[in-house]
Design an enzyme around this catalytic site. Sequence first.
Site: not given
Length: 375
Positions: A121, A359, A362
């Site tokens: 991605l 992924e 924060s």
Amino acid sequence: MSNEIKMFAETAREFAEKNIRPHIMEWDESQTFPVELFHQLGEMGFMGIVVPEQYGGSGLGYHEYVAILDEISQVDPSIGLSVAAHNSLCTNHIYEFGNEEQRMKWLPQLATGKVIGAWGLTEHNTGSDSGGMSTTAVKDGDEWVINGAKNFITHAISGDIAVVMTRTGEKGAKNNSTAFVLEKGMPGFTSGKKENKLGMRASETAELIFDNVRVPDSHRLGEVGEGFKQAMKILDGGRISIAALSLGIAKGAYKAALKYAKERNQFGQPIANFQAINFMLADMATEIDAAELLINKAATLKNAKQKMTKEGAMAKLYASEACVRIANNAVQIFGGYGYTKDFPAEKYYRDSKLCTIGEGTSEIQKLVIGRAITQ
């Protein structure tokens, strides 16, 4: 934790102690990705944990998945990271969005660890802004021609199968992304330079490069334009993975610091008796329990196939930030020894930081949580 989950955790712990612990620093310092280990993990059923048995998986739930990842990551977080990426990204994307023919074609190889999966991605110029990707897929008859590159991809070199998000519409347009499965050996599909990383060094990270790669339409996952939505759903589950990885790092660092604090004597007594150290350990233990509860809540919702976008983001945010604090304090408790490679604290410290970035940073987790609670 049920007896069944305890059994899987124990199996993962024994495997990690026997097959991973003796090689931790060797793999870390040489930045070796131990491919053969992942074939062994596949034989244990740890490369297709939540994949149903009919596709070669273990058919387990997310609580078992968390327990296995937690145990492996307590020993070596970089191996935990690769297990997480293989299971929750590539393999899970094909399971969630592939048709029956696609599932039967690729899942049995992935779920048994015979082949290793990658998931693309992120790009060089689109990290959090993944909707603005430059990798394109253009339809040509019964095929698609893919051009571009993906960056920071786990298993980009050693992976045999990759799920790749491409742009099939205009930049910035809605529903402009489509997912495809690419196989190693397709002409024009190569990998680029391996990243030389601060931590997680036994987990391979590199570029994926696409130079006029011709992909059959039968390799398209779901409908044209659905890719970005699919990716966001996959990342919901992926956040449980990174939270579990963070939990393992936190527990590993805490256990090492606690053991050292009980054994290290200063001023005639163990340093664990001194309030400054004792309070640090108290904070660590509390944050670990809090992280575990958030993860279990997200896992319960995921098992029930209920919406868990907010809960997954909360678990990932809290567990990843906590693991960085805990690893930092572990180094402090070890003192000068914590700064050397003869003791485990420094590696947990280096490995921990990735959890607040990978992924979804924060900051992105807070964005997800903020939207969920105000809509």
